[in-house]
Scaffold this motif. Structure first.
Motif: not given
Length: 334
Positions: A223, A231, A185
């Motif tokens: 993730l 993203k 992340s």
């Protein structure tokens, strides 16, 4: 591992974005008398020619902070970086590949990198270069070159089994290593490993082989493939400066200590998890540099840039990396 997954893990997107034929032929037509030159030429064929950028890990962000050594570190090494006083550091986080515009959440952006330049007051600098793989796909510079060359020859129309599939079959550690790559992340929420062994030397001359492990104080946050894909293309390089504007980001710098019989010259062999982990200190990054692109062009992290008290091991990849980094630096400095 399926063929599709393998191609993605081995920079499948990079193959689709490889240099135009004229650029690729020019790259491979250069005098490639050394393994390092051949390695950089193969990277240029895969990723294209991007002046001023690294041949690999081209996309990144530069930050600054400090390293505060632990008391135990000074018992293992006489290096000044471990002597007790906090040491200024310059750090670069990066995505894999030589593609400066690669989306941060793309599978091909793995493994991510963390490089540190320690700058103690006595001028005895030390560089540490790590990545998020748990161990390395190959054991020598020649094997890494051969892997890259196999990728260049394994486009969609390659005869089966393709050269890269043949390479993987002959080097089973490679697919296992690549399978450890994961998307975080944040650059500050990933563990980074020094896949090469080094040696700590104390004041009495005692030698302790070890590998670095750099662990986020906030913990890892990985993730899913779908979340990573959702993203923004620059979420990692943008998140780090934004996060530092609010609070520092810290890591524990650990040394995994080898036991007799542990391989120090083969980066494809991870040491057992029961090996002792020594806390060498805390790395704290506090601010982004004003102009990351300018700063990273001038930065050169060399695994053999070491102070008295830390030495390279017998791992041949260290010298291979040094030679390749030097060539890449010379090209982007032109």
């Amino acid at each position: 591992m399926t063929h599709t997954t393998l191609r993605r893990a081995l920079l499948g997107a990079a193959l689709m974005l490889a240099a135009p034929a004229a650029v690729a032929q020019k790259a491979l037509a250069q005098d490639a008398s050394s393994t390092a030159e051949q390695t950089i030429a193969a990277m240029t064929k895969i990723f294209g020619d991007h002046p001023g950028k690294r041949s690999n890990h081209a996309k990144g962000v530069v930050v600054e902070g400090s390293f505060t050594p632990s008391k135990e570190a000074a018992t293992l090494s006489k290096a000044s970086v471990f002597s007790g006083a906090a040491v200024p550091v310059t750090v670069r986080f990066s995505d894999a590949t030589g593609l400066p515009q690669i989306p941060d959440g793309a599978p091909e952006a793995n493994p991510h990198g963390l490089s540190i330049k320690f700058k103690p007051a006595d001028g005895a600098e030390m560089d540490v270069v790590t990545n998020s793989l748990k161990f390395f796909p190959v054991a020598t510079g020649e094997e890494f070159r051969d892997l890259l060359v196999a990728i260049t020859r394994s486009g969609p129309d390659a005869q089966k089994p393709s050269p890269v599939e043949q390479f993987m079959a002959a080097h089973p550690a490679a697919p296992r290593a690549l399978a450890t790559a994961r998307t975080p992340s944040s650059f500050g929420r990933q563990t980074y490993n020094g896949v090469n062994a080094f040696v700590l030397i104390d004041a009495a001359g005692k030698r302790t082989p070890f590998r670095y492990r750099i662990v986020p104080v906030a913990g890892e946050e990985i993730l899913s493939a779908d979340d990573a894909k959702a993203k923004g293309p620059n979420y990692l390089v943008e998140e780090m400066p934004a996060s530092l504007a609010k609070a520092p980001v810290s890591f524990r710098v650990l040394a995994q200590i080898a036991q007799p019989g542990d391989a120090t010259k083969d980066a494809t062999i991870p040491w057992p998890e029961d090996r002792r982990l020594v806390d060498l200190g805390t790395l704290t990054v506090t601010k982004a540099v004003p102009d990351s692109e300018t700063a990273e062009k001038a930065l050169l992290f060399m695994p053999n840039n070491l102070p008295d008290g830390v030495e390279v091991s017998d791992d041949p990849l260290i010298d291979a990396r040094v030679q390749a980094y030097a060539i890449s630096f010379g090209r982007r400095s032109q």
